[in-house]
Design a protein around this motif. Sequence first.
Motif, PDB file in Angstrom:
ATOM      1  N   TRP A 137      49.539  49.017  30.578  1.00  0.00           N
ATOM      2  CA  TRP A 137      49.161  50.292  31.177  1.00  0.00           C
ATOM      3  C   TRP A 137      50.053  50.590  32.365  1.00  0.00           C
ATOM      4  N   THR A 138      50.384  51.858  32.527  1.00  0.00           N
ATOM      5  CA  THR A 138      51.232  52.264  33.649  1.00  0.00           C
ATOM      6  C   THR A 138      50.446  53.015  34.713  1.00  0.00           C
ATOM      7  N   LYS A 139      49.160  53.160  34.493  1.00  0.00           N
ATOM      8  CA  LYS A 139      48.310  53.866  35.450  1.00  0.00           C
ATOM      9  C   LYS A 139      48.210  53.068  36.750  1.00  0.00           C
ATOM     10  N   ALA A 140      47.974  53.774  37.849  1.00  0.00           N
ATOM     11  CA  ALA A 140      47.802  53.108  39.136  1.00  0.00           C
ATOM     12  C   ALA A 140      46.399  52.515  39.276  1.00  0.00           C
ATOM     13  N   THR A 141      45.415  53.175  38.682  1.00  0.00           N
ATOM     14  CA  THR A 141      44.031  52.697  38.779  1.00  0.00           C
ATOM     15  C   THR A 141      43.314  52.941  37.462  1.00  0.00           C
ATOM     16  N   LEU A 142      42.182  52.294  37.328  1.00  0.00           N
ATOM     17  CA  LEU A 142      41.330  52.480  36.161  1.00  0.00           C
ATOM     18  C   LEU A 142      40.053  53.190  36.586  1.00  0.00           C
ATOM     19  N   THR A 143      39.524  54.015  35.710  1.00  0.00           N
ATOM     20  CA  THR A 143      38.199  54.555  35.964  1.00  0.00           C
ATOM     21  C   THR A 143      37.208  53.406  35.819  1.00  0.00           C
ATOM     22  N   THR A 144      36.003  53.580  36.331  1.00  0.00           N
ATOM     23  CA  THR A 144      34.980  52.548  36.185  1.00  0.00           C
ATOM     24  C   THR A 144      34.708  52.270  34.713  1.00  0.00           C
ATOM     25  N   LYS A 145      34.686  53.309  33.909  1.00  0.00           N
ATOM     26  CA  LYS A 145      34.432  53.127  32.476  1.00  0.00           C
ATOM     27  C   LYS A 145      35.554  52.313  31.823  1.00  0.00           C
ATOM     28  N   GLU A 146      36.812  52.630  32.146  1.00  0.00           N
ATOM     29  CA  GLU A 146      37.944  51.872  31.600  1.00  0.00           C
ATOM     30  C   GLU A 146      37.897  50.415  32.063  1.00  0.00           C
ATOM     31  N   TYR A 147      37.616  50.230  33.352  1.00  0.00           N
ATOM     32  CA  TYR A 147      37.546  48.879  33.910  1.00  0.00           C
ATOM     33  C   TYR A 147      36.469  48.078  33.179  1.00  0.00           C
ATOM     34  N   GLU A 148      35.273  48.653  33.091  1.00  0.00           N
ATOM     35  CA  GLU A 148      34.163  47.950  32.452  1.00  0.00           C
ATOM     36  C   GLU A 148      34.453  47.654  30.991  1.00  0.00           C
ATOM     37  N   SER A 149      35.087  48.588  30.299  1.00  0.00           N
ATOM     38  CA  SER A 149      35.390  48.404  28.887  1.00  0.00           C
ATOM     39  C   SER A 149      36.349  47.234  28.674  1.00  0.00           C
ATOM     40  N   LEU A 150      37.436  47.198  29.451  1.00  0.00           N
ATOM     41  CA  LEU A 150      38.399  46.109  29.297  1.00  0.00           C
ATOM     42  C   LEU A 150      37.811  44.788  29.786  1.00  0.00           C
ATOM     43  N   ALA A 151      37.068  44.824  30.880  1.00  0.00           N
ATOM     44  CA  ALA A 151      36.442  43.592  31.380  1.00  0.00           C
ATOM     45  C   ALA A 151      35.460  43.033  30.352  1.00  0.00           C
ATOM     46  N   GLU A 152      34.652  43.896  29.762  1.00  0.00           N
ATOM     47  CA  GLU A 152      33.699  43.440  28.733  1.00  0.00           C
ATOM     48  C   GLU A 152      34.433  42.855  27.533  1.00  0.00           C
ATOM     49  N   ALA A 153      35.540  43.470  27.158  1.00  0.00           N
ATOM     50  CA  ALA A 153      36.322  42.945  26.033  1.00  0.00           C
ATOM     51  C   ALA A 153      36.860  41.554  26.359  1.00  0.00           C
TER      52      ALA A 153
END
Length: 181
Positions: A137-153
Amino acid sequence: MAARYGSEAERALVAHYRDADEDTVQLGSDWYGEARAIARNMASNTGRTLSTCAGVLAAVSPRLRWGSNIKVAGALVRGEPVQGVFAANLRKAQRILNGERPLDVLGGDKVRAFYRAIMGDPNAVVLDVWMMRAAGWTKATLTTKEYESLAEALVADAPREGIDPADFQAVVWTHVRGSGE
């Protein structure tokens, strides 16, 4: 049969984990235990609790290299003045030193996960800029939903690799970053 991973980001992180050499895997697997030992040492030397010292380490961590993070947090728990830290993070550290619970003070998914990982939560996954790069990913930050999704994975994926999620993350981080510093 090889485990199947859902997203490109997951596959990229697993590939980085599998590409890490034995020394990097050991370094990453030990990282949070060593961070906890540092917090425990700070606590025993100052009469503070482990939770307080881990909270201060997490509060001042944004934009600090680990060595500087340790020095700043150590100075703060000893009541010494510090420089080079965002004022908002210093205020959070001070609130924790004044007795507020770290998870009531700390903000942001990454900083809260960092605190939990230092405290020994094996499912705490810290997704910082290095992990985002590792995920492609080239984004500077993740949304909470994106963060939670990848963390859960990653919480689901890491055991397939035979490792706790926090340690998996630390191995990938160490592999991508290039050192434990």
